[in-house]
Design a protein around this motif. Structure first.
Motif, mmCIF file in Angstrom:
data_model
loop_
_atom_site.group_PDB
_atom_site.id
_atom_site.type_symbol
_atom_site.label_atom_id
_atom_site.label_comp_id
_atom_site.label_asym_id
_atom_site.label_seq_id
_atom_site.Cartn_x
_atom_site.Cartn_y
_atom_site.Cartn_z
ATOM 1 N N ASP A 27 -48.874 -17.630 -40.130
ATOM 2 C CA ASP A 27 -48.272 -16.378 -40.587
ATOM 3 C C ASP A 27 -48.559 -16.199 -42.070
ATOM 4 N N TYR A 81 -46.148 -8.578 -41.501
ATOM 5 C CA TYR A 81 -47.024 -9.631 -42.011
ATOM 6 C C TYR A 81 -48.211 -9.788 -41.075
ATOM 7 N N HIS A 83 -50.417 -12.179 -38.556
ATOM 8 C CA HIS A 83 -50.136 -13.287 -37.637
ATOM 9 C C HIS A 83 -51.413 -13.648 -36.884
#
Length: 615
Positions: A27, A81, A83
């Motif tokens: 991540d 975010y 991933h």
């Protein structure tokens, strides 16, 4: 991963139980955004493109075992975010290559924070387990390890949530970790010692990508050679298909009449680009020639030594062709980008026929067309192995040559054995491992007495564990000398002088038992090479006559000579030999030794010596 089959429910707040086996998850968060007109989504998209560019540059010639490094946008719990999740299969080095790429990326983006985990959880802390402080345990380390500005940073036990969870399970969610990074970025712990251990395997990158490649000449149909020239990275998926084959996928190949995409005809010999893991997987498998291949593949037992190389190339080509045959069955339905490219290329070739295939002159212009790398990196010699453990390799190692001549391999071997020995030789090691931090043990002793005495009796009854018996079993398994244990005759098994061990009275009175004991000892010495006068004797092994050790009629001078010549076997040699024999005992299947060495970055090939002797 079958979570329902486990008796212990998985912890979905950690990597353990949430991430499938042989997967790595990563991540990427932009905690501090740059001041400007760009939004968070725009900055994340710029970050994603930069990550892909770095990956394409570093891994241009690398063949991923299964999945490639990739990133996608994700929104969860109010966070946005990047991933990614990659299946690295048996190639543990693909996981560390991803860690290397992510660490390099943090140098270009000052506001980037990266978290990476796999099925074991925080594997970076597992690498640094020997130098971690006491408060970091597997029950509370989830989502606490981050990479920022190429450094390894740890969220400490200082938040209010941690105080409430202390003594239970101080797991930190991804959302809590993100809030901590955003509000207290300067409060994270940075230890150069922990960082050095955690990133130890990254030192060999990116040069390791070049050293891990292997080119081999194989004999395959011209159609397949053309496909491999255009889509070289498809070889990993085809090898995996063959490596994990079953009766259903082999149905069309085993049939004598079913149509084949790659019929065994119009053969050419060309060099194929593998990784060492893929080459070892393909070479280690045995396959009886399918019906339409039997007329082309001779029996090795009937072949002359001059034909052995030719037959080996045909055998490798047959297995690789079968892998592509199985892969092409449902290639048009696959979600894998490389497999879809294969399906489109096969469709074009079916329309053009053999007219679109390259000629021999065209193939001669291909890069590395006749490259054939040495396979000595798959061979293991016990004497060379012992010399490497002692750091006494003779000769100059050539680039990309034998694994035992590689300085990285030498360092890995010594590290494996030293860690085994340090654990087995530490008398303070208990069920939870070696206690590395005893500085505050006395400070908390009085505080723990009041609570500990009350529950100690119950705990003793609930858990019964004999540490001495466990250490004894570990020593026997690894070939380590025993400490203070005695055999049935009252002999100290840990004694270094074997000749001073008395013979049991029952053995003295029974000549048959004496003869059996002598034969067993001779066999043991031969197994270690002590009686093999034709080969080089290991540095720490002498070669006495086994029968003289127990012959009562020998002169005292002869016994004295034998006593001086006997010497304790080198612990490193015994341990290394037992590790390799345990790996060989797995017979190519999964096992504890293979898994352990895999976690340490080793992929040992199978031993082909027995097979060659049979043929």
């Amino acid at each position: 991963m079958d979570e329902q089959s486990s008796s212990v429910p998985p912890d979905f707040n950690s990597g353990r139980g949430r991430i499938p086996e042989n997967y790595v998850e990563y991540d990427l968060f932009l905690v501090q955004q740059k001041k400007g007109c760009r939004t968070l989504l725009q900055e994340l998209e710029m970050l994603r493109k930069s990550a892909i560019n770095i990956c394409n540059t570093v891994t241009k010639d690398h063949i991923w075992q299964r999945d490639e490094f990739h990133l996608e946008m994700k929104s969860s719990e109010g966070m946005t975010y990047l991933h990614g999740m990659t299946d690295y299969g048996d190639a543990i080095e693909d996981e560390w290559l991803i860690v290397y790429l992510l660490r390099q990326l943090t140098q270009s983006f000052p506001g980037l924070w990266v978290h990476v985990a796999d099925a074991d959880g925080e594997f970076l802390l597992i690498e640094a387990a020997n130098v971690l402080p006491k408060w970091i345990t597997p029950e509370m380390d989830q989502n606490r390890v981050w990479i920022h500005d190429s450094k390894l940073l740890i969220i400490p036990l200082s938040s209010a949530a941690d105080a409430q969870q202390e003594g239970k399970t101080a797991n930190m969610t991804l959302r809590n970790a993100f809030d901590y990074l955003r509000t207290k970025p300067n409060a994270l712990l940075h230890s150069p010692l922990i960082e050095a251990e955690a990133f130890y395997r990254l030192e060999k990158y990116p040069d390791y990508i070049r050293h891990s490649t292997h080119y081999s000449l194989v004999t395959i149909p011209r159609k397949l050679a053309y496909i491999l020239h255009l889509i070289p990275k498809s070889v990993s998926i085809a090898v995996e298909m063959f490596y994990l084959r079953d009766a259903v996928t082999m149905k069309s190949i085993s049939s004598a009449s079913a149509p084949l995409v790659f019929p065994p005809k119009d053969f050419v010999t060309t060099s194929i680009h593998f990784t060492r893991v893929l080459f070892a997987q393909l070479k280690s498998q045995r396959l009886d020639p399918p019906p339409r291949w039997r007329a082309l593949i001779k029996d090795r037992s009937e072949a002359s030594p001059s034909d052995f190389q030719k037959l080996a190339r045909q055998d490798m080509g047959m297995k690789l062709t079968c892998g592509y045959e199985m892969l092409s069955v449902d290639a048009d339905k696959s979600r894998h980008r490389v497999v879809r490219e294969l399906a489109l290329l096969l469709r074009d070739l079916a329309e053009d026929g053999d007219a679109g295939l390259p000629t021999d002159r065209d193939m001669e212009s291909w890069l590395n067309h006749q490259r054939d790398d040495a396979e000595d990196w798959m061979d293991i010699n016990y004497l060379d192995f012992e010399r490497e453990l002692d750091g006494k390799h003779q000769g100059t190692s050539k680039e990309g040559g034998s694994g035992f001549g590689d300085p990285q391999a030498q360092d890995h071997l010594r590290k494996i054995v030293s860690r085994f020995e340090s654990f087995l030789s530490d008398n303070k090691a208990g069920i939870d491992g070696v206690n590395l931090d005893d500085s505050d043990g006395n400070d908390n002793e009085d505080a723990d007495d009041s609570d500990g005495d009350e529950d100690s009796e119950f705990e003793d009854k609930a858990v019964s564990f004999d540490e001495e018996a466990f250490q004894q079993m570990m020593r026997e398994m690894m070939g380590m000398p025993e400490n203070g244990t005695t055999n049935n005759c009252g002999v100290d098994a840990g004694a270094s002088d074997l000749t001073q061990q008395p013979i049991c009275e029952e053995t003295e009175n029974n000549p048959d038992d004496l003869q059996q004991l002598s034969s067993e000892m001779e066999a043991e010495l031969r197994r270690h090479g002590a009686l093999d006068l034709k080969s080089e004797t290991p540095r720490h092994v002498k070669a006495p006559a086994a029968e003289q050790c127990h012959d009562e009629h020998q002169p005292s001078s002869a016994i004295s000579t034998v006593e001086e010549s006997m010497e304790e076997l080198n612990i490193d040699y015994n341990l290394a030999q037992n590790i390799l024999e345990s790996f060989k005992g797995q017979a190519g299947m999964a096992g504890p030794t293979g898994n352990l060495l895999g976690m340490m970055g080793f992929t040992l090939p199978r031993d082909e010596d027995d097979r060659r002797r049979e043929n």
